[in-house]
Design a protein around this motif. Structure first.
Motif: not given
Length: 637
Positions: A60-67, A113-117, A31-38
């Motif tokens: 994993l993807r943050k919610k936006d007005p379209v997706r 939030s997830v950050t990929w290096r 139930e954990i939301a994704v606030s951002g992916v970079a």
């Protein structure tokens, strides 16, 4: 159930239909939301690859007005690491490394939030390109289809599927079994890729057996004759498509497909493309391709779905500009195989009500049209379709009405894909109503008819080559058309004329949303006899489908009587209209827009520019529903 009860029931049903669907839980779901992916570079490095297209496909993807959101999931997190690496490999970054993700939770651990290096590594280049196994007479053509060479950047997504394009070229030229394979050999020392396309063309193929499936009313021999297929005839995919189009053009079939038992890869493209699977016996001990052992004889099936015997279509519409308002309704009934197999009948009718606005005063009237047509596909020759037409129509011009009746035979032929020729020989009777009388000098200057009635023989012909990607909203391709009509006058008619109208359109896609459209048309009416040229062949422009700086049919020379001073738009003997349009047509969206520049001119003689040229600029918008499309345009001239 009372009215209130029925209303509440409908509201409940609607709410249920709009509710978010509930899917079964998947492994790792939380139930954990994704606030951002970079996606970020390693420290001291910078990103050179554009990752915008990749974010859409991450697990994993943050919610936006379209997706919608794709919530946190450890398994999808691991999948995303492989997705990013594969994405970089597709772009020729074969040394790419994706580090463990940096996962940052909120204090209440309800969002992450997830950050990929990433270390992108060097961009590999093409070291060499080889084409192996191509038939000698097609080798040069196939090489010319390979759009990259030594030193070019890598794009696996583009280069791999090209193998099917190469094979399809050979299939079009009679190698029914042709297959293509793609292999890339990576040299990590030199940072290059040696690219190989292997071609296994197989023998040139012919039709060994023929069968027709799905027909009920149309006999199999009639279908095969129309398709142009026969035993021992060369089989190619080009011939297959020509046969399918020929069958569909008869109007008797909802679908028609020609299938063979050729050993080829069919169906939609693979994604990602594998490069083609080679069986163990297709590769010898030295690593060379072993040609498949195949027969040159194919079993071919023609599978049809016959269209309904009766098809009815109705339409209503409204068209308006500052000079007139037209509303109309129409219906069309197609009776397939009505008299016998491949003998169709069309009945069509329209009625309109027009309001003309001139000098602040309005005039209105009813007008209409009716058509009865007999169609016979495959008349004399399988590629020649015959018809007999009877048509009555009213045409409401700004200052007159044309009432016209024509009847006569005609033919149509499909010369090539998207190329059609039509020829009709009519007896025509036309009567112009309410057109003002002019003095002899004015009538001579404008080649106006001395009588309101016009009767006689008319030959109409047209050729159209249509390569647009869509007939309603094209964004790429082109169209060329030429239409003409000729009345010889003399003993065969009251008036003589020759009308020729050319139309050219070109469309170029700029992106998935934007495109440019360019259109130009020009017409001329010559060979006028002593009795002038009647309404019908005379040229009028303007309106929503012409030069939008004028109202419908108002781009026309104006004739004025020297005695009374009364003036009327009488149509020209020459007309030019053109347009350049920047279009916004997003895929599967209900809206569209355009910015345009139109130009046009009309002449009383053969020079359309004798009184100069008019230019209009404007903007347009449209609502793109299939059942009620609406278009608006505002221009300044």
């Amino acid at each position: 159930m009372g009215t209130l009860g029925r209303l509440m029931f409908l509201v409940a049903v609607g709410a249920a239909g709009c509710a978010q669907p509930k899917f079964a839980a998947v492994p790792g779901q939380t139930e954990i939301a994704v606030s951002g992916v970079a996606i970020q570079p390693r420290a001291g490095e910078r990103l050179e690859v554009n990752y915008k297209a990749l974010y859409e496909y991450l697990g994993l993807r943050k919610k936006d007005p379209v997706r919608p959101e794709r919530g946190f999931n450890e398994y999808r997190l691991a999948e995303d690491r492989r997705r990013i690496e594969a994405f970089l490999n597709e772009a020729g970054r074969f040394d790419a490394v994706v580090d463990e993700p940096e996962v940052t939770y909120t204090e209440d651990r309800t969002a992450v939030s997830v950050t990929w290096r990433v270390h992108e590594g060097a961009a590999y280049r093409i070291g060499s390109v080889e084409l192996i196994g191509a038939p000698a007479d097609h080798a040069d053509a196939l090489r010319s289809m390979i759009p990259f060479g030594t030193g070019d950047v890598i794009s696996l997504e583009t280069y791999r599927p090209l193998r099917r394009t190469l094979a399809e070229h050979l299939q079009d030229h009679g190698y029914g079994h042709a297959r293509g394979y793609s292999r890339a050999f990576v040299d990590k020392t030199a940072k290059t890729v040696a690219w190989f396309y292997y071609i296994d063309p197989g023998p040139q193929t012919k039709i060994g057996s023929l069968a027709v499936e799905g027909n009920a009313k149309v006999p199999a021999d009639v279908i095969l004759e129309r398709a142009g297929l026969d035993i021992d005839k060369v089989y190619s995919t080009a011939e297959k498509r020509r046969a399918e189009i020929a069958l569909l053009d008869t109007g008797a079939f909802a679908s028609a497909i020609v299938l063979s038992d050729a050993d080829i890869q069919s169906g939609p493209p693979e994604h990602p493309d594998t490069g083609g699977v080679l069986a163990p016996d297709q590769v010898d001990p030295d690593g060379k391709i072993v040609p498949r052992k195949l027969t040159d004889s194919l079993a071919v099936r023609v599978i049809v779905v016959e269209a309904p015997g009766k098809q009815f279509r109705a339409e209503v519409g409204l068209e308006a500009d500052p000079t007139r308002v037209d509303s109309y309704a129409g219906a069309r009934l197609l009776l397939r195989n009505f008299i016998a197999p491949q003998h169709h009948v069309v009945l069509e009718g329209h009625v309109g009500y027009g309001v003309l606005i001139k000098d602040g005063q309005s005039a209105d009237g009813v007008y209409g049209s009716a058509l009865a047509q007999y169609l016979k596909p495959g008349f004399v020759h399988r590629a020649l379709d015959a018809r007999v037409t009877g048509r009555w129509r009213d045409v409401l011009y700004p200052d007159a009405m044309l009432r016209e009746v024509v009847a006569g035979p005609g033919v149509r032929s499909n010369l090539a894909k998207g190329v059609f020729v039509d020829v009709d020989a009519f007896y025509r009777f036309g009567r112009q109503l309410d057109l003002a009388a002019f003095d002899p000098m004015t009538s001579s200057t404008f080649a106006l008819p001395s009588e309101n009635d016009s009767r006689g023989a008319v030959l109409e012909a047209s050729i159209i080559a249509d390569r647009r990607n869509d007939r309603v909203e094209p964004t790429a391709g082109w169209l060329l058309a030429m239409r003409s009509s000729y009345s010889p006058g003399g003993s065969l008619g009251d008036h003589r004329w020759l009308s020729v109208i050319g139309d050219a359109r070109s469309f170029r896609s700029l992106s998935s949303k934007w495109s440019i459209g360019v259109r130009g048309s020009a017409g001329i009416v010559g060979l006028a006899g002593a009795d002038g040229i009647p309404l019908g062949p005379r040229l009028f422009g303007g309106g929503s489908h012409g030069m939008r700086g004028y109202g419908r049919d108002r781009l026309s020379p104006t004739a004025c009587d020297s005695m009374t001073g009364d003036c009327s738009l009488v149509g020209g003997r020459s007309l030019v209209e053109s347009s350049v349009e920047l279009r916004l047509l997003p895929f599967r969206k209900l809206y569209g827009a355009a910015v345009f520049v139109d130009a046009g001119a009309a002449g009383a003689g053969t020079n359309a520019f004798e009184n100069g040229i008019s230019v209009a600029t404007g903007v347009g918008a449209r609502i793109r529903t299939w059942y009620l499309p609406v278009g608006f345009a505002v221009s300044y001239r």
